[in-house]
Design an enzyme around this catalytic site. Structure first.
Site, mmCIF file in Angstrom:
data_model
loop_
_atom_site.group_PDB
_atom_site.id
_atom_site.type_symbol
_atom_site.label_atom_id
_atom_site.label_comp_id
_atom_site.label_asym_id
_atom_site.label_seq_id
_atom_site.Cartn_x
_atom_site.Cartn_y
_atom_site.Cartn_z
ATOM 1 N N CYS A 163 -53.659 141.877 22.872
ATOM 2 C CA CYS A 163 -53.069 142.203 24.171
ATOM 3 C C CYS A 163 -53.232 143.694 24.474
ATOM 4 C CB CYS A 163 -51.569 141.895 24.178
ATOM 5 S SG CYS A 163 -51.168 140.157 24.111
ATOM 6 N N CYS A 207 -46.880 142.324 23.864
ATOM 7 C CA CYS A 207 -47.381 141.776 22.609
ATOM 8 C C CYS A 207 -46.334 141.943 21.495
ATOM 9 C CB CYS A 207 -48.667 142.490 22.226
ATOM 10 S SG CYS A 207 -49.563 141.735 20.872
ATOM 11 N N CYS A 216 -54.724 136.266 21.920
ATOM 12 C CA CYS A 216 -54.402 137.506 21.212
ATOM 13 C C CYS A 216 -54.276 137.250 19.708
ATOM 14 C CB CYS A 216 -53.102 138.089 21.760
ATOM 15 S SG CYS A 216 -52.515 139.516 20.800
ATOM 16 N N CYS A 256 -50.220 138.124 18.837
ATOM 17 C CA CYS A 256 -49.089 137.334 19.331
ATOM 18 C C CYS A 256 -49.518 135.956 19.803
ATOM 19 C CB CYS A 256 -48.354 138.083 20.443
ATOM 20 S SG CYS A 256 -49.221 138.078 22.021
ATOM 21 N N GLY A 313 -49.531 150.333 52.536
ATOM 22 C CA GLY A 313 -50.970 150.426 52.302
ATOM 23 C C GLY A 313 -51.633 151.609 52.978
#
Lengths: 291, 365
Positions: A274, A280, A249, A252, A40
């Site tokens: 998606c 997808c 979606c 899909c 980080g």
């Protein structure tokens, strides 16, 4: 669209392998090692000019150029999609200068360079997720001065961000921050996860894959090693939560993925699909024979 | 429809073809040559070399041609080429005292040793469009002054230095290099100068101008501006002594500024410094003004204006960085925008559900 793709870009031996010279690559690798050692923490590095513009992924490209090899398989996405212009451009760049196999399949990739999304498909050990980062400093919007923010990180003095989130709660009744949602890495450094939607933040936590973040214009590299804690900031009475959609979606049928909204006619009709095209596409492919 | 909104290989290839076509322009007009750009758009080439940090007239001319005359784009092209070059070492610092000046002026004295030499300049032109240039014609060469001597001239500043009324240049030491190391704040003056030399001329011009309009004024005088070729020397490790490897054109500005002094230091003139490749007086002067403004802290002046704010100036001067980041807004951002839509809609829904019946509100009033 799935599987290894030929981007009509042939290997160009006129430049050093992966564009950067070997000394520069070594310098970047040293910065990456330091970044991995201090999860980080933003490691300054001697960022180079790249043949793509600043703000278009030069940090991620430099990281990828420093780690990519001929036996790698590279996937590049922007907004979750492999076929967005910038993803196409970067993928072609590496096919041209690094002679590397490219793919659109998350599972097949050893390196995934991304802008604004984390793939829906869970990553595994050995994979590296390279983020393109515009503003590496999570405190920048609250404190414009580098000298100040560096001190705040050194002292782990992150009250200013908590106050900012509290102000959001006071004003809106909730934390109204939707993307680039600040996280605390390994309980020590506050980090910008890059402008991914907060939907993707939970995928960063204890991910088996290595995450490397490259900011080219700002010349910073930071990292989250595998299986490292990444906690999205919140309050006990206002816990972190992700976006939810009422529908699923249209292609899909997934109700688990991040959905892009498309306006499909002049009347303003909406379609939700998606954002992750590989996810997808593979779901659609899997269901098609059955239907 | 889903695929139609995405970019694709064919669309990009089409865009590149159109760009190449536009670059060539009207096919009945002869294609512009690099020699023409170098020889007749000289100052464009100079600027691209300066901000591109690479002294190569031919490559800079190529960049100008490839960029269709967009100089910031040309600078970007040259930078992206420069960054791939291996570095053999650093030259010996150039000595502008060795310059065979083509132009050399001082605003601080009516005459100076060596004289004022006006050289080629827009300064003494009337800005009236010269319609005779609209057609091709034979242009006479400028007459050569038979008495002109090609002698190096001492700097004007050196005269004031001897009196102690002008601060001496800082002692030489190893400079930083922004192209190898990231900017570290607060920055060393050498790094600041490198940043300004590479910085956008327009940005520095505006900042320098702002100091003249009271935002960090430091009463500048042009001590000297000189332009001309200087030799470049290099010490190869295997030889151990300097050999001259090139000659480059530069423009140097030595800006002289007031300094009130303090209880311990008598009043003394201070300096701002500007240097650019080729002939670039506006750039060199702007750089010198901003360099002096950025020395506010070192000279114990109050630093309250933008031009005196080191972090602000150094972080925003580079036009390759700035142009890229501003224009990245053209990239798709629809995932973040979707994320915002979800949150804003949720917030709006809450506000609407909280709203009291409007009729009651009006009745209460």
């Amino acid at each position: 669209m799935s599987g290894s793709s030929n981007d009509q870009s042939t290997f160009d031996g006129g430049y050093n392998y992966a564009y950067l010279d070997e000394q520069t690559k070594r310098m970047i690798r040293r910065a990456i090692l330091k970044a991995v050692a201090i999860p980080g923490y933003q490691v300054p590095f001697g960022g180079r000019e790249m043949p793509l513009p600043y703000g278009w992924g030069t940090g991620g490209i430099q990281v990828t150029a420093a780690i990519v090899g001929r036996d790698d398989t590279l996937k590049v996405i922007d907004q979750g999609a492999d076929d967005t212009t910038n993803a196409v451009s970067i993928r072609r760049f590496f096919a041209r200068v690094a002679d590397v196999a490219t793919t659109t399949r998350t599972a097949d990739a050893t390196i995934v360079q991304t802008r604004h999304r984390v793939p829906e498909t869970s990553l595994r050990e050995g994979q590296i997720l390279v983020f393109q980062v515009p503003i590496p400093e999570p405190l920048r919007t609250l404190e414009p001065r580098e000298v100040e923010t560096r001190t705040l990180h050194a002292l782990a003095e992150y009250g200013v961000m908590q106050v900012s989130l509290y102000e959001s709660v006071a004003r809106h009744g909730r934390i109204a921050k939707s993307y680039n949602y600040p996280v605390l890495v390994d309980g020590r450094y506050m980090m910008s996860p890059s402008p991914i939607p907060k939907f993707d933040n939970p995928k960063l936590d204890r991910s088996p894959a290595l995450q490397i973040y490259g900011a080219g214009r700002e010349k910073r590299i930071y990292a989250v090693p595998p299986y490292t804690s990444v906690k999205s900031l919140d309050f006990d009475d206002h816990p972190f939560e992700i976006e939810r959609w009422t529908g699923c979606c249209a292609l899909c049928g997934s109700s688990e993925s991040f959905l892009d909204e498309m306006i499909v006619d002049d009347a303003g009709s909406r379609l939700f699909v998606c954002s992750d095209t590989d996810y997808c596409g593979s779901r659609t492919a899997a269901t098609e024979p059955a239907s | 429809m889903y695929v139609a909104v995405k970019g694709g290989e064919a669309a990009i290839a089409g865009s590149l073809d159109l760009l190449a076509d536009k670059r060539r322009g009207d096919r009945t007009v002869p294609e512009i040559s690099l020699a023409q750009i170098d020889g007749q758009l000289t100052l464009a080439v100079d600027r691209v070399m300066t901000e591109g940090s690479c002294y190569d007239r031919e490559l800079a001319a190529l960049a100008v041609k490839q960029a269709r005359g967009d100089l910031v784009e040309a600078i970007f092209l040259l930078r992206a080429y420069r960054t791939t070059l291996p570095r053999f070492g650093a030259s010996v610092p150039i000595d502008t005292g060795q310059m065979i000046v083509e132009r050399r002026i001082s605003a601080t004295f009516k005459d100076v040793p060596g004289g004022q030499s006006l050289g080629p300049s827009f300064d003494y032109t009337h800005r009236l469009l010269d319609f005779s240039l609209a057609v091709e014609a034979d242009r006479p060469a400028a007459p050569v002054d038979p008495d002109a001597t090609a002698q190096p001239m001492a700097h004007v500043g050196a005269i004031l230095e001897r009196e102690g009324i002008l601060e001496a240049p800082p002692a030489a030491r190893e400079p930083g290099d922004l192209t190898r190391e990231p900017l570290d704040l607060p920055a060393d003056r050498s790094v600041r100068l490198q940043n300004l030399a590479r910085g956008d001329e327009g940005f520095l011009l505006a900042l320098g101008y702002s100091t003249q309009r009271g935002y960090g004024n430091n009463h500048p005088f042009v001590g000297e501006i000189r332009h001309g070729p200087v030799p470049v020397s290099f010490i190869p490790e295997e030889l151990g002594f300097a050999i001259e490897i090139a000659e480059i054109d530069v423009t140097e500005c030595d800006m002289v500024n007031q300094f009130a002094g303090s209880r311990d230091v008598p009043p003394q003139f201070t300096r701002g410094y500007g240097l650019a490749f080729g002939h670039a007086e506006r750039k060199a002067m702007s750089m010198a003004l901003v360099d002096r403004a950025l020395r506010a802290r070192e000279l114990a002046e109050s630093a309250t204006s933008p031009a005196q704010d080191e972090e602000f100036v150094l972080s925003h001067s580079d036009n390759v960085e700035a142009s890229g980041f501003v224009q990245h807004l053209k990239l798709p951002h629809y995932v973040d925008f979707q994320s915002e839509l979800v949150v804003v809609r949720a917030l709006r829904a809450e506000v609407e559900s909280r709203a009291a019946p409007p009729a009651l509100d009006r009745a209460a009033e």
